[in-house]
Design a protein around this motif. Sequence first.
Motif, PDB file in Angstrom:
ATOM      1  N   UNK A 143       0.811  -1.209   0.000  1.00 51.72           N
ATOM      2  CA  UNK A 143       0.000   0.000   0.000  1.00 51.72           C
ATOM      3  C   UNK A 143       0.850   1.267   0.000  1.00 51.72           C
ATOM      4  N   UNK A 144       2.145   1.127  -0.329  1.00 52.50           N
ATOM      5  CA  UNK A 144       3.012   2.300  -0.375  1.00 52.50           C
ATOM      6  C   UNK A 144       3.278   2.840   1.017  1.00 52.50           C
ATOM      7  N   UNK A 145       3.162   4.161   1.184  1.00 54.74           N
ATOM      8  CA  UNK A 145       3.477   4.794   2.472  1.00 54.74           C
ATOM      9  C   UNK A 145       2.314   4.750   3.460  1.00 54.74           C
ATOM     10  N   UNK A 146       1.130   4.286   3.015  1.00 57.86           N
ATOM     11  CA  UNK A 146      -0.049   4.214   3.864  1.00 57.86           C
ATOM     12  C   UNK A 146      -0.282   2.767   4.303  1.00 57.86           C
ATOM     13  N   UNK A 147      -0.516   2.569   5.600  1.00 55.86           N
ATOM     14  CA  UNK A 147      -0.740   1.234   6.141  1.00 55.86           C
ATOM     15  C   UNK A 147      -2.164   1.115   6.672  1.00 55.86           C
ATOM     16  N   UNK A 148      -3.032   0.355   6.017  1.00 55.79           N
ATOM     17  CA  UNK A 148      -4.368   0.117   6.576  1.00 55.79           C
ATOM     18  C   UNK A 148      -4.268  -0.755   7.824  1.00 55.79           C
ATOM     19  N   UNK A 149      -5.219  -0.611   8.723  1.00 56.11           N
ATOM     20  CA  UNK A 149      -5.246  -1.446   9.920  1.00 56.11           C
ATOM     21  C   UNK A 149      -6.684  -1.636  10.367  1.00 56.11           C
ATOM     22  N   UNK A 150      -6.880  -2.649  11.194  1.00 54.98           N
ATOM     23  CA  UNK A 150      -8.162  -2.822  11.857  1.00 54.98           C
ATOM     24  C   UNK A 150      -7.900  -3.324  13.265  1.00 54.98           C
ATOM     25  N   UNK A 151      -8.882  -3.132  14.143  1.00 55.31           N
ATOM     26  CA  UNK A 151      -8.677  -3.527  15.524  1.00 55.31           C
ATOM     27  C   UNK A 151      -9.980  -3.731  16.269  1.00 55.31           C
ATOM     28  N   UNK A 152      -9.851  -4.356  17.424  1.00 59.22           N
ATOM     29  CA  UNK A 152     -11.002  -4.641  18.284  1.00 59.22           C
ATOM     30  C   UNK A 152     -10.543  -4.570  19.729  1.00 59.22           C
ATOM     31  N   UNK A 153     -11.386  -4.016  20.605  1.00 56.45           N
ATOM     32  CA  UNK A 153     -11.065  -3.923  22.018  1.00 56.45           C
ATOM     33  C   UNK A 153     -12.254  -4.260  22.878  1.00 56.45           C
ATOM     34  N   UNK A 154     -11.978  -4.755  24.072  1.00 51.95           N
ATOM     35  CA  UNK A 154     -13.048  -5.108  25.006  1.00 51.95           C
ATOM     36  C   UNK A 154     -12.590  -4.766  26.415  1.00 51.95           C
ATOM     37  N   UNK A 155     -13.528  -4.357  27.251  1.00 57.64           N
ATOM     38  CA  UNK A 155     -13.195  -3.984  28.619  1.00 57.64           C
ATOM     39  C   UNK A 155     -14.439  -3.630  29.396  1.00 57.64           C
ATOM     40  N   UNK A 156     -14.317  -2.666  30.295  1.00 57.10           N
ATOM     41  CA  UNK A 156     -15.442  -2.242  31.129  1.00 57.10           C
ATOM     42  C   UNK A 156     -15.517  -0.724  31.139  1.00 57.10           C
ATOM     43  N   UNK A 157     -16.714  -0.209  31.389  1.00 53.56           N
ATOM     44  CA  UNK A 157     -16.940   1.231  31.537  1.00 53.56           C
ATOM     45  C   UNK A 157     -17.751   1.467  32.800  1.00 53.56           C
ATOM     46  N   UNK A 158     -17.362   2.506  33.537  1.00 57.59           N
ATOM     47  CA  UNK A 158     -18.116   2.915  34.723  1.00 57.59           C
ATOM     48  C   UNK A 158     -18.725   4.273  34.419  1.00 57.59           C
TER      49      UNK A 158
END
Length: 261
Positions: A143-158
């Motif tokens: 992709x040349x100088x641009x890097x695609x990414x994806x992600x996922x996170x899980x946790x808690x919220x108060x």
Amino acid sequence: MRFTRIAIYTGLILISLTSGTATANDKFLRMNLDLMGGTKFMDVDCASSAPAAALYGCRTGRDGAPHRSVGDFGIVPAVELGFGYSEGAMRFEFLVEYRPRYKFKGRTNFLAANQRQTVSAKLSSISGMLAGFVDLTDGLGNFGSVTPFFGFGVGVAHNRIGKTTMNFPVTTTTVPSGSHTDLAWMATTGISTALNERVTLEFAWRYSNLGEVRTGRGIGSTAYPVGSNTCPEGCVRTYGLSPTRAKLAGHGIRMSLRYSF
């Protein structure tokens, strides 16, 4: 396009030093402004009656919808602190986000639309998540100088809400404050580009779900002014109330810098 929250994040990086041998860790501080979209407060149990009564009940309002309060949270200041490390195409981060103060402003549907029935409350929220990201590096695609990414996170919220104030043409009702801890998660995808060997610029879409915010189970009150039909001399009547709830979730656009060392 309808969505419950749009978040515009502006990243501010704080570079810190650690003692001992340097590792491939990313440490950063993000300062964020969220533009929160629409949400609605409804009873946790609309049929609750004793010893704590439902605030809205199971009936419908003048607009044909169930009794509720509909509004939004406006612009929300937030601080996000993240620590992470990289291993090949994978990145792992621990993220803590704090929204110290924001407001809910809305209207109920008890009365006709042209009558005063405003609702307001102050809130705060703190969340912690473990997140994983995959960078689509040259090994997965060029992709040349641009890097695609994806992600996922899980946790808690108060999530905490202060006293809710409901203003009607004659009376003012106060709903007790409350706090609630819930599952939180996020999913994101975007692109990044390296500005130099240590600093990376990210631009991403993110969906965040911070669970629910809930008013408290406790004593509510309604204040009647002098001259009202119910209390000609003016009075305050108290009663037990059961909790109400609203979802904290939405889509957002996020821009930030990441410093690696």
